[in-house]
Design an enzyme around this catalytic site. Structure first.
Site, mmCIF file in Angstrom:
data_model
loop_
_atom_site.group_PDB
_atom_site.id
_atom_site.type_symbol
_atom_site.label_atom_id
_atom_site.label_comp_id
_atom_site.label_asym_id
_atom_site.label_seq_id
_atom_site.Cartn_x
_atom_site.Cartn_y
_atom_site.Cartn_z
ATOM 1 N N LYS A 116 -0.621 -8.834 -7.244
ATOM 2 C CA LYS A 116 0.685 -8.222 -6.989
ATOM 3 C C LYS A 116 1.827 -9.034 -7.588
ATOM 4 O O LYS A 116 2.824 -8.464 -8.044
ATOM 5 C CB LYS A 116 0.902 -8.060 -5.488
ATOM 6 C CG LYS A 116 -0.237 -7.352 -4.750
ATOM 7 C CD LYS A 116 -0.508 -5.966 -5.261
ATOM 8 C CE LYS A 116 -1.586 -5.268 -4.436
ATOM 9 N NZ LYS A 116 -1.952 -3.957 -4.954
ATOM 10 N N LYS A 158 3.681 -11.129 1.361
ATOM 11 C CA LYS A 158 2.580 -10.235 1.023
ATOM 12 C C LYS A 158 1.461 -10.998 0.340
ATOM 13 O O LYS A 158 1.707 -11.928 -0.436
ATOM 14 C CB LYS A 158 3.048 -9.105 0.089
ATOM 15 C CG LYS A 158 4.041 -8.138 0.703
ATOM 16 C CD LYS A 158 4.352 -7.014 -0.276
ATOM 17 C CE LYS A 158 5.283 -5.981 0.305
ATOM 18 N NZ LYS A 158 5.552 -4.883 -0.665
ATOM 19 N N GLU A 200 9.238 -11.127 -1.149
ATOM 20 C CA GLU A 200 10.300 -10.297 -1.692
ATOM 21 C C GLU A 200 11.233 -9.849 -0.576
ATOM 22 O O GLU A 200 10.901 -9.969 0.614
ATOM 23 C CB GLU A 200 9.731 -9.073 -2.423
ATOM 24 C CG GLU A 200 8.921 -8.135 -1.567
ATOM 25 C CD GLU A 200 8.206 -7.048 -2.368
ATOM 26 O OE1 GLU A 200 8.066 -7.224 -3.597
ATOM 27 O OE2 GLU A 200 7.793 -6.052 -1.775
ATOM 28 N N PHE A 202 13.048 -7.677 2.072
ATOM 29 C CA PHE A 202 12.616 -6.548 2.889
ATOM 30 C C PHE A 202 13.802 -5.613 3.103
ATOM 31 O O PHE A 202 14.870 -6.044 3.548
ATOM 32 C CB PHE A 202 12.086 -7.038 4.241
ATOM 33 C CG PHE A 202 11.615 -5.917 5.139
ATOM 34 C CD1 PHE A 202 10.446 -5.231 4.861
ATOM 35 C CD2 PHE A 202 12.361 -5.540 6.253
ATOM 36 C CE1 PHE A 202 10.020 -4.197 5.674
ATOM 37 C CE2 PHE A 202 11.940 -4.520 7.074
ATOM 38 C CZ PHE A 202 10.762 -3.844 6.779
ATOM 39 N N HIS A 208 9.453 5.167 2.033
ATOM 40 C CA HIS A 208 8.340 4.790 1.160
ATOM 41 C C HIS A 208 7.995 6.020 0.324
ATOM 42 O O HIS A 208 7.519 7.022 0.856
ATOM 43 C CB HIS A 208 7.153 4.358 2.020
ATOM 44 C CG HIS A 208 5.973 3.882 1.228
ATOM 45 N ND1 HIS A 208 5.150 2.886 1.673
ATOM 46 C CD2 HIS A 208 5.464 4.258 0.031
ATOM 47 C CE1 HIS A 208 4.196 2.667 0.793
ATOM 48 N NE2 HIS A 208 4.367 3.497 -0.214
ATOM 49 N N LYS A 237 -0.278 4.512 6.193
ATOM 50 C CA LYS A 237 0.341 5.831 6.264
ATOM 51 C C LYS A 237 -0.377 6.761 7.235
ATOM 52 O O LYS A 237 -1.592 6.716 7.371
ATOM 53 C CB LYS A 237 0.360 6.446 4.861
ATOM 54 C CG LYS A 237 1.038 5.565 3.835
ATOM 55 C CD LYS A 237 0.582 5.886 2.428
ATOM 56 C CE LYS A 237 1.054 4.832 1.447
ATOM 57 N NZ LYS A 237 0.469 5.022 0.114
ATOM 58 N N GLU A 275 4.186 2.790 -6.221
ATOM 59 C CA GLU A 275 4.801 2.880 -4.901
ATOM 60 C C GLU A 275 6.170 2.215 -4.919
ATOM 61 O O GLU A 275 6.311 1.063 -5.356
ATOM 62 C CB GLU A 275 3.895 2.236 -3.855
ATOM 63 C CG GLU A 275 2.496 2.850 -3.851
ATOM 64 C CD GLU A 275 1.813 2.750 -2.498
ATOM 65 O OE1 GLU A 275 2.415 2.200 -1.560
ATOM 66 O OE2 GLU A 275 0.670 3.229 -2.395
ATOM 67 N N ASN A 290 -1.166 1.058 -7.306
ATOM 68 C CA ASN A 290 -2.542 1.251 -6.855
ATOM 69 C C ASN A 290 -3.365 1.835 -7.989
ATOM 70 O O ASN A 290 -3.073 2.942 -8.466
ATOM 71 C CB ASN A 290 -2.586 2.167 -5.631
ATOM 72 C CG ASN A 290 -2.040 1.474 -4.402
ATOM 73 O OD1 ASN A 290 -2.526 0.424 -3.998
ATOM 74 N ND2 ASN A 290 -1.004 2.039 -3.804
ATOM 75 N N ARG A 292 -6.127 3.381 -8.343
ATOM 76 C CA ARG A 292 -7.199 4.188 -7.758
ATOM 77 C C ARG A 292 -6.640 5.507 -7.250
ATOM 78 O O ARG A 292 -5.435 5.738 -7.293
ATOM 79 C CB ARG A 292 -7.838 3.434 -6.593
ATOM 80 C CG ARG A 292 -6.814 3.016 -5.524
ATOM 81 C CD ARG A 292 -7.448 2.423 -4.296
ATOM 82 N NE ARG A 292 -6.490 1.812 -3.401
ATOM 83 C CZ ARG A 292 -5.716 2.454 -2.546
ATOM 84 N NH1 ARG A 292 -5.759 3.770 -2.488
ATOM 85 N NH2 ARG A 292 -4.878 1.811 -1.759
#
Length: 466
Positions: A116, A158, A200, A202, A208, A237, A275, A290, A292
């Site tokens: 990331k 993260k 990072e 927030f 989102h 989610k 995202e 992501n 995938r």
């Protein structure tokens, strides 16, 4: 085109992939642990191979077992679904070394975007807006403290190798940072085998929003619009919808263009998701990518009419995209609710058990992706997702009403089994959700009010709210 595809996953997504293969005339191989020997995909697939015991480490995460099953059954390609090995570049590389096509992006792209911190730097160079924070993995708690001071609180820690909403911690005060750093690092090490963290800013009261992209091997890249995924618990989610409501067209266009630009910059191939976090000011920033298929891909399929799994397979087979960006049109509104075997009254703790009753809803424009059936044992070894209920309607008001009706028809029962069904109906009834003014704080707010648990859907308070 492939003649045989091995599905390296379980549950509803394995069945979803096997169905797409069947429609393409492709023979399917299911792999299963001992616990999943009677699963729906095992019954549906043309062939099934036992790969190990219930714990994922010895079965669905066992690269040797899955590759051996592919070679033994003559599978020319492997579809990893989501979770498990879906974003493992080593698995993709081993597949390729054995002459098996990995249905997903190239290993080096996954390596780059799976880290990331590296992904943030790469996307910043491509001109995408990223949140202020560390450009690389943090070397120490002291560096985290200094970076947070420059960035400004609140911040979020993260895991570099994180995903699925795990390995994150929001820090609002400087004195909280050392403890949060150590705890998040330990959690990342335990879950991902990699304790590196990045930091990072927030964004409070955020939404989102994510953008689905498809890229072929011939240089074509398109987006399929955006999804709102703001209803979350612990960064995971629960309710998703497409298109994102109350999103200005200028923001939508800029966000989608940024996703395509980022995909092209790294030579992405396959289906992927960018995202973003949307601030109350209207500014948006990239959170992660992501590599995938996403759990919530059905809402995009419902509004565009494009079968994303089918496109993944065609792209992996070397075929070009059959449509241009100008031909992709989103119509109406789709909403997805994740029905999990969890108890919202106990902070969404897993509630496994033997299903004695399982009757999904039906009716016009209602889709239920599930692997469950009466007699199915919901065990403790895997994710608690039972079913994804997805509806389409011409507008958002009708879509919410249709979803509420569909959820009211769902019948799930069994010893010890509790589900998120009552909570989902309460979420749909919330004025913030109805007016599309909700943020990622909605579930936390409901929990604080005691609205996550308690009343059942048929109670007068819930009916009145609806």
């Amino acid at each position: 085109m492939f003649s045989t595809v091995l599905v390296a996953n379980r549950g509803e997504i394995a069945l979803r992939i096997a169905r797409a293969c069947r429609e393409l005339g492709i023979r399917t191989v299911a792999v299963h642990s001992t616990a999943d020997r009677d699963s729906a995909v095992v019954r549906f697939a043309d062939e099934a191979v036992h790969i190990g015991p219930p714990p994922s480490k010895g079965s669905y995460l066992s690269v040797p077992a899955i590759v051996e099953a592919a070679l033994r059954t003559g599978a020319q390609a492997v579809h990893p679904g989501y979770g498990f090995l879906s974003e493992d570049p080593d698995f993709a590389e081993i597949c390729e070394a054995n002459g098996i096509t990995f249905i997903g992006p190239a290993p080096h792209v996954m390596q780059q975007l799976g880290d990331k911190a590296v992904a943030r730097a790469v996307m910043a160079e491509a001109g995408l807006p990223v949140l202020p924070g560390s450009r690389n993995a943090l070397a120490s708690s002291a560096e985290a403290k200094e970076t947070a001071r420059r960035t400004g609180f609140p911040v979020i820690l993260k895991a570099v190798a994180g995903g699925g909403g795990r390995g994150m911690a929001v820090v609002r005060q400087p004195e909280e940072l050392p403890r949060a750093y150590n705890e998040t690092r330990a959690h990342a090490r335990a879950v991902f085998g990699d304790d590196r963290l990045y930091l990072e800013r927030f964004i409070e009261d955020a939404r989102h929003i994510e953008v689905q992209v498809l890229c072929d091997q011939h240089g074509s890249a398109v987006h399929l619009g955006e999804r709102d995924c703001s209803v979350q618990r612990r960064h995971q989610k629960l309710v998703e919808e497409a298109p994102a409501p109350n999103l200005p067209d200028t923001v939508r266009e800029a966000m989608c263009a940024a996703a395509v630009r980022g995909a092209v910059a790294v030579g992405y191939v396959g289906a992927g998701t960018f995202e973003f976090v949307l601030a109350p000011s209207g500014e948006f920033h990239l959170m992660e990518i992501n590599c995938r298929l996403q759990v919530e891909h059905p809402v995009t399929e419902m509004v565009t009419g494009i079968d994303i799994v089918r496109e993944q397979i065609l792209i992996a087979a070397g075929l070009p995209l059959s449509f241009r960006q100008s031909e992709i049109v989103a119509r109406g509104v789709a909403v997805e609710c994740r029905v999990n075997a969890e108890d919202p009254a106990r902070d969404f703790a897993p509630a496994p058990g033997l299903l004695t009753e399982f009757v999904p809803p039906g009716g016009p424009f209602v889709r239920v992706d599930t692997h469950a059936y009466p007699g199915w044992l919901i065990g403790p070894d895997y994710d608690s997702l039972l079913a994804k209920t997805v509806v389409w309607a011409p507008d958002r008001q009708q879509a919410i009403a249709r979803m509420d009706r569909a959820l009211s028809e769902f019948r799930v029962d069994g010893g010890g089994v509790r589900t998120t069904l009552p909570f989902l109906r309460r979420t749909l009834a919330r004025p913030e959700f109805r007016s599309a003014t909700h943020t990622t704080d909605l579930v936390a707010t409901m929990s604080a009010e005691g609205a996550a648990g308690g009343a059942e859907p048929g109670d007068p308070a819930v009916v009145a709210a609806g």
